[in-house]
Design a protein around this motif. Structure first.
Motif, mmCIF file in Angstrom:
data_model
loop_
_atom_site.group_PDB
_atom_site.id
_atom_site.type_symbol
_atom_site.label_atom_id
_atom_site.label_comp_id
_atom_site.label_asym_id
_atom_site.label_seq_id
_atom_site.Cartn_x
_atom_site.Cartn_y
_atom_site.Cartn_z
ATOM 1 N N GLN A 131 13.416 -19.999 -7.533
ATOM 2 C CA GLN A 131 15.088 -20.251 -7.451
ATOM 3 C C GLN A 131 15.727 -18.985 -7.731
ATOM 4 O OE1 GLN A 131 15.345 -23.696 -9.516
ATOM 5 N NE2 GLN A 131 15.156 -22.759 -11.583
ATOM 6 N N THR A 132 15.196 -17.971 -8.330
ATOM 7 C CA THR A 132 15.926 -16.921 -8.804
ATOM 8 C C THR A 132 15.806 -15.551 -8.220
ATOM 9 O OG1 THR A 132 14.430 -16.289 -10.912
ATOM 10 C CG2 THR A 132 16.238 -17.815 -11.178
ATOM 11 N N GLY A 133 15.039 -15.768 -7.296
ATOM 12 C CA GLY A 133 14.812 -14.409 -6.374
ATOM 13 C C GLY A 133 13.801 -13.269 -7.146
ATOM 14 N N LYS A 134 12.980 -13.705 -8.242
ATOM 15 C CA LYS A 134 12.417 -12.641 -8.944
ATOM 16 C C LYS A 134 11.050 -12.313 -8.360
ATOM 17 C CE LYS A 134 14.663 -12.008 -12.701
ATOM 18 N NZ LYS A 134 15.442 -10.942 -12.688
ATOM 19 N N SER A 135 10.695 -13.236 -7.347
ATOM 20 C CA SER A 135 9.558 -12.884 -6.546
ATOM 21 C C SER A 135 9.680 -12.428 -5.120
ATOM 22 C CB SER A 135 8.610 -14.200 -6.485
ATOM 23 O OG SER A 135 9.103 -15.332 -5.942
ATOM 24 N N ALA A 147 19.993 -16.194 0.964
ATOM 25 C CA ALA A 147 18.723 -16.176 0.793
ATOM 26 C C ALA A 147 17.819 -16.985 -0.292
ATOM 27 C CB ALA A 147 18.446 -14.819 0.528
ATOM 28 N N LEU A 148 18.659 -17.661 -1.175
ATOM 29 C CA LEU A 148 17.947 -18.521 -2.097
ATOM 30 C C LEU A 148 18.348 -20.130 -2.151
ATOM 31 C CD1 LEU A 148 18.562 -15.780 -4.801
ATOM 32 C CD2 LEU A 148 16.453 -16.214 -3.529
ATOM 33 N N GLY A 157 23.839 -15.738 -7.648
ATOM 34 C CA GLY A 157 24.105 -16.759 -6.805
ATOM 35 C C GLY A 157 23.123 -16.686 -5.510
ATOM 36 N N ASP A 158 23.337 -16.626 -4.475
ATOM 37 C CA ASP A 158 22.683 -17.186 -3.160
ATOM 38 C C ASP A 158 22.247 -15.688 -2.319
ATOM 39 O OD1 ASP A 158 21.393 -18.551 -1.420
ATOM 40 O OD2 ASP A 158 22.972 -19.064 -0.321
ATOM 41 N N VAL A 159 22.402 -14.887 -3.429
ATOM 42 C CA VAL A 159 22.075 -13.212 -3.057
ATOM 43 C C VAL A 159 20.806 -12.864 -3.628
ATOM 44 C CG1 VAL A 159 22.869 -10.778 -2.445
ATOM 45 C CG2 VAL A 159 24.294 -12.798 -2.139
ATOM 46 N N SER A 160 19.912 -12.177 -2.929
ATOM 47 C CA SER A 160 18.741 -11.643 -3.545
ATOM 48 C C SER A 160 18.870 -10.074 -3.275
ATOM 49 C CB SER A 160 17.538 -12.224 -2.907
ATOM 50 O OG SER A 160 16.303 -11.667 -3.602
ATOM 51 N N ASN A 161 18.522 -9.214 -3.985
ATOM 52 C CA ASN A 161 18.514 -7.738 -3.666
ATOM 53 C C ASN A 161 17.038 -7.460 -4.245
ATOM 54 O OD1 ASN A 161 19.154 -8.222 -6.639
ATOM 55 N ND2 ASN A 161 19.577 -5.802 -6.460
ATOM 56 N N ASP A 169 0.676 -1.124 0.054
ATOM 57 C CA ASP A 169 0.323 0.010 -0.022
ATOM 58 C C ASP A 169 0.939 1.380 0.089
ATOM 59 O OD1 ASP A 169 -2.345 -1.526 0.192
ATOM 60 O OD2 ASP A 169 -2.181 -1.847 2.230
ATOM 61 N N LEU A 170 2.082 1.393 0.266
ATOM 62 C CA LEU A 170 3.066 2.278 0.368
ATOM 63 C C LEU A 170 4.041 2.307 -0.731
ATOM 64 C CD1 LEU A 170 3.918 1.965 4.060
ATOM 65 C CD2 LEU A 170 2.372 3.322 3.000
ATOM 66 N N ALA A 171 4.412 1.095 -1.413
ATOM 67 C CA ALA A 171 5.621 1.084 -2.457
ATOM 68 C C ALA A 171 5.285 0.078 -3.444
ATOM 69 C CB ALA A 171 6.743 0.886 -1.498
ATOM 70 N N TYR A 172 6.162 0.092 -4.280
ATOM 71 C CA TYR A 172 6.498 -1.275 -4.977
ATOM 72 C C TYR A 172 7.724 -1.890 -4.990
ATOM 73 C CZ TYR A 172 8.012 2.167 -8.742
ATOM 74 O OH TYR A 172 8.618 3.223 -9.364
ATOM 75 N N ALA A 173 8.001 -2.920 -5.743
ATOM 76 C CA ALA A 173 9.396 -3.551 -5.461
ATOM 77 C C ALA A 173 9.449 -4.216 -6.817
ATOM 78 C CB ALA A 173 9.369 -4.518 -4.499
ATOM 79 N N ARG A 174 10.933 -4.437 -7.117
ATOM 80 C CA ARG A 174 11.633 -5.069 -7.971
ATOM 81 C C ARG A 174 12.732 -5.803 -7.344
ATOM 82 N NH1 ARG A 174 10.422 -3.935 -13.716
ATOM 83 N NH2 ARG A 174 11.934 -5.852 -13.730
ATOM 84 N N SER A 175 12.945 -7.189 -7.874
ATOM 85 C CA SER A 175 14.090 -7.995 -7.223
ATOM 86 C C SER A 175 14.658 -8.997 -8.227
ATOM 87 C CB SER A 175 13.410 -9.092 -6.004
ATOM 88 O OG SER A 175 12.484 -9.554 -6.390
ATOM 89 N N GLY A 176 15.915 -9.348 -7.683
ATOM 90 C CA GLY A 176 16.530 -10.150 -8.561
ATOM 91 C C GLY A 176 17.753 -10.955 -7.724
ATOM 92 N N ASP A 177 18.503 -11.647 -8.511
ATOM 93 C CA ASP A 177 19.499 -12.337 -7.719
ATOM 94 C C ASP A 177 20.760 -12.416 -8.062
ATOM 95 O OD1 ASP A 177 17.826 -14.362 -9.600
ATOM 96 O OD2 ASP A 177 19.693 -15.294 -9.503
#
Length: 105
Positions: free
Chosen positions: A88-92, A75-76, A18-22, A8-16
């Motif tokens: 497995q790829t952090g997209k969600s 994290a993955l 290796g074993d790190v998600s941002n 309700d305050l923001a939107y997000a995008r993510s990726g990865d």
């Protein structure tokens, strides 16, 4: 205090990598940025993911974009080629973070 979900305050995008998600968490406006900056802490993010994030959570403020950059280590489940997780790829991971509840006044 009233609770709302981050969606309700923001939107997000993510990726990865290796074993790190941002996760890039972008507030809809400057008032929302103040709230997410106060409410989205490494401890709360780690708790929200309920044991999925085994390593540190680091948060970098980007006030010029009303955004936070959230980095999740270990994290993955070992990374895309090693994990049995469906995501497995952090997209969600960003979409999952948007379900976190935060307090607003």
């Amino acid at each position: 205090m009233k609770k709302v979900r981050l969606k309700d305050l923001a939107y997000a995008r993510s990726g990865d990598k290796g074993d790190v998600s941002n996760i890039g968490l972008m507030a809809f406006n400057k008032e929302n940025y103040k709230i997410i900056k106060r409410e989205v802490t490494p401890e709360k993010v780690k708790k929200h993911f309920k044991g999925m994030v085994k390593g540190d959570v680091k948060i970098y403020e980007m006030p010029n974009l009303d955004s936070l950059e959230i980095v999740l280590y270990n994290a993955l489940g070992g990374g895309a080629t090693r994990t049995l997780r469906l995501d497995q790829t952090g997209k969600s991971m960003g979409q999952a973070l948007l379900w976190m509840e935060v307090e607003v006044e």
